[in-house]
Write a protein that holds these residues in place. Structure first.
Motif, mmCIF file in Angstrom:
data_model
loop_
_atom_site.group_PDB
_atom_site.id
_atom_site.type_symbol
_atom_site.label_atom_id
_atom_site.label_comp_id
_atom_site.label_asym_id
_atom_site.label_seq_id
_atom_site.Cartn_x
_atom_site.Cartn_y
_atom_site.Cartn_z
ATOM 1 N N VAL A 71 0.827 -1.225 0.000
ATOM 2 C CA VAL A 71 0.000 0.000 0.000
ATOM 3 C C VAL A 71 0.854 1.265 0.000
ATOM 4 N N LEU A 72 2.144 1.124 0.309
ATOM 5 C CA LEU A 72 3.012 2.307 0.362
ATOM 6 C C LEU A 72 3.509 2.695 -1.039
ATOM 7 N N GLN A 73 3.393 1.754 -1.972
ATOM 8 C CA GLN A 73 3.986 2.003 -3.300
ATOM 9 C C GLN A 73 2.965 2.613 -4.262
ATOM 10 N N PRO A 74 3.452 3.436 -5.189
ATOM 11 C CA PRO A 74 2.524 3.935 -6.224
ATOM 12 C C PRO A 74 1.925 2.748 -6.975
ATOM 13 N N ILE A 75 0.616 2.796 -7.179
ATOM 14 C CA ILE A 75 -0.093 1.655 -7.742
ATOM 15 C C ILE A 75 0.484 1.233 -9.096
ATOM 16 N N ASP A 76 0.908 2.204 -9.915
ATOM 17 C CA ASP A 76 1.387 1.834 -11.261
ATOM 18 C C ASP A 76 2.790 1.226 -11.233
ATOM 19 N N GLU A 77 3.420 1.206 -10.058
ATOM 20 C CA GLU A 77 4.720 0.523 -9.961
ATOM 21 C C GLU A 77 4.576 -0.914 -9.450
ATOM 22 N N LEU A 78 3.335 -1.284 -9.084
ATOM 23 C CA LEU A 78 3.106 -2.654 -8.593
ATOM 24 C C LEU A 78 2.903 -3.595 -9.765
ATOM 25 N N GLU A 79 3.206 -4.885 -9.518
ATOM 26 C CA GLU A 79 2.881 -5.886 -10.528
ATOM 27 C C GLU A 79 1.383 -5.821 -10.791
ATOM 28 N N GLU A 80 1.036 -6.008 -12.029
ATOM 29 C CA GLU A 80 -0.366 -5.919 -12.477
ATOM 30 C C GLU A 80 -1.323 -6.704 -11.562
ATOM 31 N N LYS A 81 -0.901 -7.939 -11.183
ATOM 32 C CA LYS A 81 -1.806 -8.825 -10.424
ATOM 33 C C LYS A 81 -2.180 -8.261 -9.053
ATOM 34 N N TYR A 82 -1.378 -7.327 -8.527
ATOM 35 C CA TYR A 82 -1.677 -6.781 -7.195
ATOM 36 C C TYR A 82 -2.494 -5.489 -7.248
ATOM 37 N N ARG A 83 -2.551 -4.870 -8.419
ATOM 38 C CA ARG A 83 -3.049 -3.486 -8.453
ATOM 39 C C ARG A 83 -4.458 -3.320 -7.915
ATOM 40 N N SER A 84 -5.375 -4.168 -8.382
ATOM 41 C CA SER A 84 -6.758 -3.922 -7.957
ATOM 42 C C SER A 84 -6.916 -4.218 -6.456
ATOM 43 N N GLY A 85 -6.304 -5.322 -5.972
ATOM 44 C CA GLY A 85 -6.428 -5.667 -4.548
ATOM 45 C C GLY A 85 -5.812 -4.606 -3.644
ATOM 46 N N VAL A 86 -4.642 -4.126 -4.031
ATOM 47 C CA VAL A 86 -3.967 -3.113 -3.202
ATOM 48 C C VAL A 86 -4.765 -1.806 -3.240
ATOM 49 N N GLY A 87 -5.325 -1.499 -4.424
ATOM 50 C CA GLY A 87 -6.162 -0.295 -4.541
ATOM 51 C C GLY A 87 -7.359 -0.370 -3.599
ATOM 52 N N LEU A 88 -7.975 -1.562 -3.516
ATOM 53 C CA LEU A 88 -9.148 -1.728 -2.643
ATOM 54 C C LEU A 88 -8.755 -1.655 -1.167
#
Ligand SMILES: C[S@@+](CC[C@H](N)C(=O)[O-])C[C@H]1O[C@@H](n2cnc3c(N)ncnc32)[C@H](O)[C@@H]1O
Length: 211
Positions: A163-180
């Protein structure tokens, strides 16, 4: 020496043994469990709050519910209900309770959302430790069933620091879950019905007290 090593020299070894016993019990498959410091935090918050009616969403290994129970030993007539949808974990949990001689934790095999839809009980301590992307979906139910001055504790709110990282720097598979999860953290923190603080314990523990 690290802080963790120093702390481990001082801790009560019997709690560590209890924890290891739960984690090691019938450990045929990987079983997710709270970390030891998180288990101790749950025990102490339970002992401080002395809740009568506890709900855990996400039983897993049983470590968290057993440590919450440790904290309630001076509370007459306490109730602990814990929800688990995975059959292997449910069966293992029943065997664990038999092994530990625990008969006063009610382990229910169900989908937590289905159970919550039909729940009209009130709780004064809720521990949320299920799928992180679902946390935001639990919030309306929790607001319905957590009484005034009740406490909500949520685990893994840093999600391994994702959750500390900019969403667009995360692996694709984590983006939606981390965003939520990030939406959940921000929604809870800004909800005037709660007094909320995120603690740097384990993988992030959020404590919210219902006003
Ligand atoms: C991180 S683990 C819980 C660890 C546990 N607190 C412990 O200390 O051992 C999350 C658990 O929640 C369960 N779970 C996730 N979503 C669920 C749902 N909707 N209903 C019931 N159980 C769920 C999973 O099967 C998993 O065992």
């Amino acid at each position: 020496m690290t802080r963790e090593q120093y702390i481990s020299q001082l801790e009560d070894a019997s709690y560590r043994r209890d924890y290891e016993r739960i984690i090691a019990f019938d450990n045929e498959h990987f079983i997710p469990a709270v970390r030891f410091d998180t288990a101790m935090f749950l025990m102490q918050t339970a002992a401080m709050r002395q809740p009568k009616n506890v709900l855990e969403i996400g039983f897993g290994s049983g470590a968290s519910s057993v440590f919450i129970r440790h904290g309630l030993q001076n509370v007459p007539g306490y109730r602990i209900t814990t929800l688990e949808r995975d059959n292997n974990r449910y069966v293992r949990g029943q065997a664990l309770f038999a092994e530990l001689g625990i008969s006063d934790i009610e382990l229910i095999k169900c989908d937590a959302f289905d159970w919550l839809h039909n729940c009209d009980a009130e709780f004064d301590y809720i521990f949320l430790d299920a799928v992180k992307r679902d946390y935001i979906g639990y919030l309306p139910f929790i607001k319905k069933i957590l009484g005034k001055n009740g406490i909500l504790i949520v685990d893994n709110t840093f999600f391994n620091d994702k959750v500390l990282q900019p969403i667009d720097e995360l692996e694709e598979k984590y983006r939606s879950g981390v965003g939520l999860l990030d939406r959940f953290n921000r929604t809870l923190a800004s909800d005037g019905d709660f007094m909320t603080m995120m603690y740097n314990i384990g993988d992030g523990m959020t404590v919210a007290v219902r006003r």
